[in-house]
Design a protein around this motif. Structure first.
Motif, PDB file in Angstrom:
ATOM      1  N   ILE A 171       2.356  30.149   4.620  1.00 45.61           N
ATOM      2  CA  ILE A 171       2.213  29.502   3.315  1.00 45.61           C
ATOM      3  C   ILE A 171       1.408  30.421   2.406  1.00 45.61           C
ATOM      4  O   ILE A 171       0.341  30.914   2.791  1.00 45.61           O
ATOM      5  CB  ILE A 171       1.532  28.128   3.475  1.00 45.61           C
ATOM      6  CG1 ILE A 171       2.542  27.139   4.049  1.00 45.61           C
ATOM      7  CG2 ILE A 171       0.977  27.647   2.145  1.00 45.61           C
ATOM      8  CD1 ILE A 171       2.080  25.701   4.066  1.00 45.61           C
ATOM      9  N   TYR A 172       1.938  30.676   1.212  1.00 43.31           N
ATOM     10  CA  TYR A 172       1.265  31.599   0.300  1.00 43.31           C
ATOM     11  C   TYR A 172       0.269  30.809  -0.544  1.00 43.31           C
ATOM     12  O   TYR A 172       0.578  30.338  -1.643  1.00 43.31           O
ATOM     13  CB  TYR A 172       2.308  32.304  -0.569  1.00 43.31           C
ATOM     14  CG  TYR A 172       1.715  33.331  -1.509  1.00 43.31           C
ATOM     15  CD1 TYR A 172       0.612  34.087  -1.135  1.00 43.31           C
ATOM     16  CD2 TYR A 172       2.270  33.551  -2.754  1.00 43.31           C
ATOM     17  CE1 TYR A 172       0.064  35.023  -1.988  1.00 43.31           C
ATOM     18  CE2 TYR A 172       1.741  34.492  -3.620  1.00 43.31           C
ATOM     19  CZ  TYR A 172       0.633  35.216  -3.228  1.00 43.31           C
ATOM     20  OH  TYR A 172       0.090  36.145  -4.072  1.00 43.31           O
ATOM     21  N   ASP A 173      -0.909  30.666   0.027  1.00 45.34           N
ATOM     22  CA  ASP A 173      -1.977  29.884  -0.603  1.00 45.34           C
ATOM     23  C   ASP A 173      -3.002  30.877  -1.137  1.00 45.34           C
ATOM     24  O   ASP A 173      -3.632  31.597  -0.366  1.00 45.34           O
ATOM     25  CB  ASP A 173      -2.591  28.960   0.459  1.00 45.34           C
ATOM     26  CG  ASP A 173      -3.656  28.043  -0.116  1.00 45.34           C
ATOM     27  OD1 ASP A 173      -4.074  28.257  -1.263  1.00 45.34           O
ATOM     28  OD2 ASP A 173      -4.074  27.111   0.605  1.00 45.34           O
ATOM     29  N   LYS A 174      -3.166  30.898  -2.472  1.00 48.85           N
ATOM     30  CA  LYS A 174      -4.093  31.878  -3.050  1.00 48.85           C
ATOM     31  C   LYS A 174      -5.526  31.362  -3.063  1.00 48.85           C
ATOM     32  O   LYS A 174      -6.431  32.069  -3.469  1.00 48.85           O
ATOM     33  CB  LYS A 174      -3.666  32.206  -4.479  1.00 48.85           C
ATOM     34  CG  LYS A 174      -2.321  32.880  -4.558  1.00 48.85           C
ATOM     35  CD  LYS A 174      -1.993  33.211  -6.007  1.00 48.85           C
ATOM     36  CE  LYS A 174      -0.503  33.279  -6.195  1.00 48.85           C
ATOM     37  NZ  LYS A 174      -0.083  33.277  -7.565  1.00 48.85           N
ATOM     38  N   ASN A 218      -7.040  28.921  -0.395  1.00 46.55           N
ATOM     39  CA  ASN A 218      -7.668  28.707   0.912  1.00 46.55           C
ATOM     40  C   ASN A 218      -7.334  29.846   1.876  1.00 46.55           C
ATOM     41  O   ASN A 218      -6.275  30.451   1.767  1.00 46.55           O
ATOM     42  CB  ASN A 218      -7.163  27.397   1.519  1.00 46.55           C
ATOM     43  CG  ASN A 218      -7.506  26.222   0.641  1.00 46.55           C
ATOM     44  OD1 ASN A 218      -8.673  25.927   0.439  1.00 46.55           O
ATOM     45  ND2 ASN A 218      -6.492  25.588   0.079  1.00 46.55           N
ATOM     46  N   HIS A 272      -3.864  26.818   7.340  1.00 46.16           N
ATOM     47  CA  HIS A 272      -2.476  26.376   7.518  1.00 46.16           C
ATOM     48  C   HIS A 272      -1.930  26.672   8.914  1.00 46.16           C
ATOM     49  O   HIS A 272      -0.747  26.463   9.166  1.00 46.16           O
ATOM     50  CB  HIS A 272      -1.581  27.053   6.474  1.00 46.16           C
ATOM     51  CG  HIS A 272      -1.980  26.729   5.076  1.00 46.16           C
ATOM     52  ND1 HIS A 272      -1.753  25.500   4.502  1.00 46.16           N
ATOM     53  CD2 HIS A 272      -2.649  27.457   4.139  1.00 46.16           C
ATOM     54  CE1 HIS A 272      -2.231  25.484   3.270  1.00 46.16           C
ATOM     55  NE2 HIS A 272      -2.779  26.658   3.025  1.00 46.16           N
ATOM     56  N   SER A 277      -0.497  23.689  10.531  1.00 44.00           N
ATOM     57  CA  SER A 277       0.129  22.773   9.576  1.00 44.00           C
ATOM     58  C   SER A 277       1.614  22.576   9.892  1.00 44.00           C
ATOM     59  O   SER A 277       2.343  23.520  10.189  1.00 44.00           O
ATOM     60  CB  SER A 277      -0.072  23.341   8.159  1.00 44.00           C
ATOM     61  OG  SER A 277       1.114  23.294   7.423  1.00 44.00           O
ATOM     62  N   ASP A 319      -0.861  17.681  -0.183  1.00 45.56           N
ATOM     63  CA  ASP A 319      -0.854  18.967  -0.889  1.00 45.56           C
ATOM     64  C   ASP A 319      -0.384  18.802  -2.335  1.00 45.56           C
ATOM     65  O   ASP A 319      -0.867  19.488  -3.234  1.00 45.56           O
ATOM     66  CB  ASP A 319       0.029  19.987  -0.149  1.00 45.56           C
ATOM     67  CG  ASP A 319      -0.609  20.432   1.165  1.00 45.56           C
ATOM     68  OD1 ASP A 319      -1.646  19.840   1.539  1.00 45.56           O
ATOM     69  OD2 ASP A 319      -0.080  21.343   1.811  1.00 45.56           O
ATOM     70  N   SER A 339      -1.589  21.794  -5.058  1.00 47.52           N
ATOM     71  CA  SER A 339      -1.441  23.109  -4.399  1.00 47.52           C
ATOM     72  C   SER A 339      -0.326  23.906  -5.060  1.00 47.52           C
ATOM     73  O   SER A 339       0.813  23.430  -5.153  1.00 47.52           O
ATOM     74  CB  SER A 339      -1.140  22.907  -2.918  1.00 47.52           C
ATOM     75  OG  SER A 339      -2.132  22.090  -2.345  1.00 47.52           O
ATOM     76  N   ARG A 340      -0.638  25.118  -5.490  1.00 51.27           N
ATOM     77  CA  ARG A 340       0.333  25.909  -6.269  1.00 51.27           C
ATOM     78  C   ARG A 340       1.518  26.371  -5.432  1.00 51.27           C
ATOM     79  O   ARG A 340       2.575  26.693  -5.966  1.00 51.27           O
ATOM     80  CB  ARG A 340      -0.373  27.132  -6.866  1.00 51.27           C
ATOM     81  CG  ARG A 340      -1.486  26.784  -7.848  1.00 51.27           C
ATOM     82  CD  ARG A 340      -0.932  26.265  -9.176  1.00 51.27           C
ATOM     83  NE  ARG A 340      -0.183  27.275  -9.899  1.00 51.27           N
ATOM     84  CZ  ARG A 340      -0.712  28.157 -10.726  1.00 51.27           C
ATOM     85  NH1 ARG A 340      -2.012  28.151 -10.935  1.00 51.27           N
ATOM     86  NH2 ARG A 340       0.040  29.024 -11.358  1.00 51.27           N
ATOM     87  N   TYR A 341       1.332  26.419  -4.104  1.00 45.74           N
ATOM     88  CA  TYR A 341       2.430  26.910  -3.257  1.00 45.74           C
ATOM     89  C   TYR A 341       3.526  25.868  -3.051  1.00 45.74           C
ATOM     90  O   TYR A 341       4.571  26.174  -2.493  1.00 45.74           O
ATOM     91  CB  TYR A 341       1.895  27.380  -1.895  1.00 45.74           C
ATOM     92  CG  TYR A 341       1.033  26.361  -1.187  1.00 45.74           C
ATOM     93  CD1 TYR A 341      -0.354  26.457  -1.233  1.00 45.74           C
ATOM     94  CD2 TYR A 341       1.607  25.308  -0.487  1.00 45.74           C
ATOM     95  CE1 TYR A 341      -1.152  25.512  -0.604  1.00 45.74           C
ATOM     96  CE2 TYR A 341       0.815  24.370   0.147  1.00 45.74           C
ATOM     97  CZ  TYR A 341      -0.567  24.471   0.090  1.00 45.74           C
ATOM     98  OH  TYR A 341      -1.349  23.544   0.707  1.00 45.74           O
TER      99      TYR A 341
END
Ligand SMILES: Cc1cc2nc3c(=O)[nH]c(=O)nc-3n(C[C@H](O)[C@H](O)[C@H](O)COP(=O)(O)OP(=O)(O)OC[C@H]3O[C@@H](n4cnc5c(N)ncnc54)[C@H](O)[C@@H]3O)c2cc1C
Length: 483
Positions: A248-251, A253, A258, A261, A345, A350-352
């Protein structure tokens, strides 16, 4: 001992790094009655060894018990082909030949294994540690200390000292006070864990992208490589990054958030439909059977989104998985928490993660002009039962038809980076003429570039952890017989 200088000024051998390879080497050193010091720059021990699931072995006691037979010759050939012959054949052969005895050695020491087998479509070589890597490194630490090894934390090796090309000692620094001290030894083992946390060095291997997410402990900054190069070691091929497949491309956290997850597993492991920044399909999503190949494929595009429809979410939550989860710490029968995770989310903004009632709206929100056409074509392939575009297996062709629709943006996880130093079969570091630098050894990830080409060998699961333990012991056995 935490945050203090070592008790003595001179040792038979000094090991730099108290991770998996360093601790295995420390136990071996005491078995060989060598006076040994282990330096650890962090405040805790075990390095990335703490996160390991298992270690590779061929012909171990466990495989014999379960009548798992592997042809060593076929395995060697297979791995050489996989690496495009960039792996060093004698080094790889030595690991394959001796890794079973190494697993038996661990068993005799009291390290416990839960099972042995394959990981997805691989050789059945991974011996899973009971209690995970943390239990294994803790056991090795306890054994080493009980046998008289000196192990100190918060102390960093800064620089190697040499005379006439041979190791004479090293400079260390206390991480709390900054104070430096010189120690004397004729043998140094570099066991610093490779360079995945050093962006400059990673960039030598693969174009740096902010979509690369290191999942390591942050301490693998290439110290061993830099110290070896400064002493005359060859700058050997940088080898391979161990990509952990899609992530997951989480900028916001850190990646470990994940790791367990179900949304991550649905987006990366079930991999129903992946599209790029234009909304175009670009790969057979079954590429996720090999996490490193999946990582490479994702990096061929500027952005990647995993698309799920509500029917898939319902199926995964209530009925079962489309595909067994390979590369993930979780493998339940269903993703019972998937809907909750999606709601959570989305509420968190969450932006992803993007949700839309229609495909047109999803395409608009993410600026994916080709999305509708891609999904129409994909659904045609599903209906026909054959992916004539990219060759995904018919069993995993699942339609995308029922709103609402979800898009999960993917990056690429990186567990470790291998390469940069060349060693011989005693794990002695070599100069660019192929001759050893007397007294300098590299083990674990610092030397594991010897085993791979441009892609980490997921086909041989457990090979980096197995090599860490094997090579630490191998170097010590050489020191014991030559000193
Ligand atoms: C999440 C995750 C899961 C993994 N799972 C597996 C698996 O199932 N199977 C497998 O084969 N591999 C796995 N790996 C890879 C495995 O962790 C490594 O191959 C293994 O830990 C390498 O051992 P090492 O001793 O080289 O490095 P590490 O175990 O990382 O130890 C290196 C140590 O050196 C210390 N150090 C660095 N520089 C200095 C310095 N200058 N002075 C003093 N100390 C220093 C570091 O702080 C660290 O403690 C995984 C990696 C990750 C991140």
């Amino acid at each position: 001992m935490i945050g203090m200088f070592p008790q003595k000024k001179q040792y038979d051998v000094i090991i730099v790094g108290a991770g998996l390879s360093g601790l295995a080497a420390a136990v071996s050193a005491r078995e060989q009655k060598l006076d040994v010091l282990v330096l650890e720059k962090g405040r805790s021990l075990g390095g990335n060894g703490n996160y390991v699931e298992g270690a590779m072995g061929v012909d171990s006691y466990l495989q014999k018990e379960q009548q798992i037979k592997i042809s060593k010759q076929e395995l060697l050939q297979d791995e050489l082909n996989y690496s495009h012959y960039e792996a060093n054949a004698p080094h790889l052969k030595q690991l394959i030949d001796k890794s079973g005895a190494m697993i038996d050695w661990l068993r005799d020491l009291g390290v416990k294994f839960a099972k042995v087998g394959p990981q997805g479509d691989s050789w059945p070589t991974i011996h899973t540690f009971e209690g995970g890597g943390h239990a294994a490194v803790t056991k090795l630490y306890d054994l080493a200390v009980a046998a008289g090894a000196e192990i100190i934390t918060s102390t960093r090796a800064e620089k190697l000292l040499t005379a006439d090309g041979a190791i004479t000692g090293l400079v260390i620094s206390n991480q709390s006070t900054g104070q430096q001290r010189e120690l004397q030894t004729k043998n140094v083992l570099l066991a610093t864990g490779g360079y995945v946390d050093n962006p400059e060095l990673v960039n030598k291997r693969t174009p740096l992208s902010n979509r690369l997410l290191a999942v390591s402990n942050g301490k693998a900054t290439g110290d061993g490589l830099k110290m070896a190069w400064a002493t005359g070691a060859e700058h050997y091929q940088m080898g391979a990054i161990q990509y952990g497949g899609g992530a997951i491309y989480d900028k916001v956290n850190p990646p470990y958030v994940h790791m367990a997850s179900q949304l991550a597993a649905a987006a990366t492991q079930e991999a129903i439909l992946w599209v790029n920044e234009r909304g175009e399909r670009f790969v057979n999503e079954d590429v996720n059977d090999n996490m490193c190949h999946a990582g490479s494929a994702i990096l061929t595009q500027s952005r990647v989104f995993s698309i799920l429809d509500q029917a898939a979410v319902d199926h995964l939550t209530e009925v079962g998985l489309y595909k067994e989860v390979g590369n993930s710490p979780i493998s339940p029968d269903t993703f019972a928490a998937l809907k909750q995770e999606l709601d959570h989310d989305l509420q968190a903004g969450s932006r992803y993660l993007t949700k839309a009632d229609t495909l047109a709206d999803l395409a608009k929100q993410l600026n994916l002009p080709a999305l509708q056409g891609t999904i129409d074509q994909y659904n045609r392939l599903v209906a026909a039962g054959a992916d004539t575009d990219f060759g995904k297996k018919a069993a995993y062709l699942t339609p995308v038809t029922t709103g609402p629709f979800y898009a999960v943006e993917l990056g690429v996880g990186m567990a470790c980076a291998l390469g940069g130093i060349r060693v011989d079969n005693d794990n002695q570091v070599l100069n660019s003429y192929g001759y050893p630098l007397p007294g300098l050894y590299a083990v674990g990830n610092d030397a594991a570039g010897m085993l791979v080409g441009d892609t980490y060998a997921v086909t041989l699961p457990g090979s980096t952890a197995g090599y860490a333990i094997f090579s630490g012991r191998n170097a010590i056995l050489n020191i014991a017989t030559t000193n």
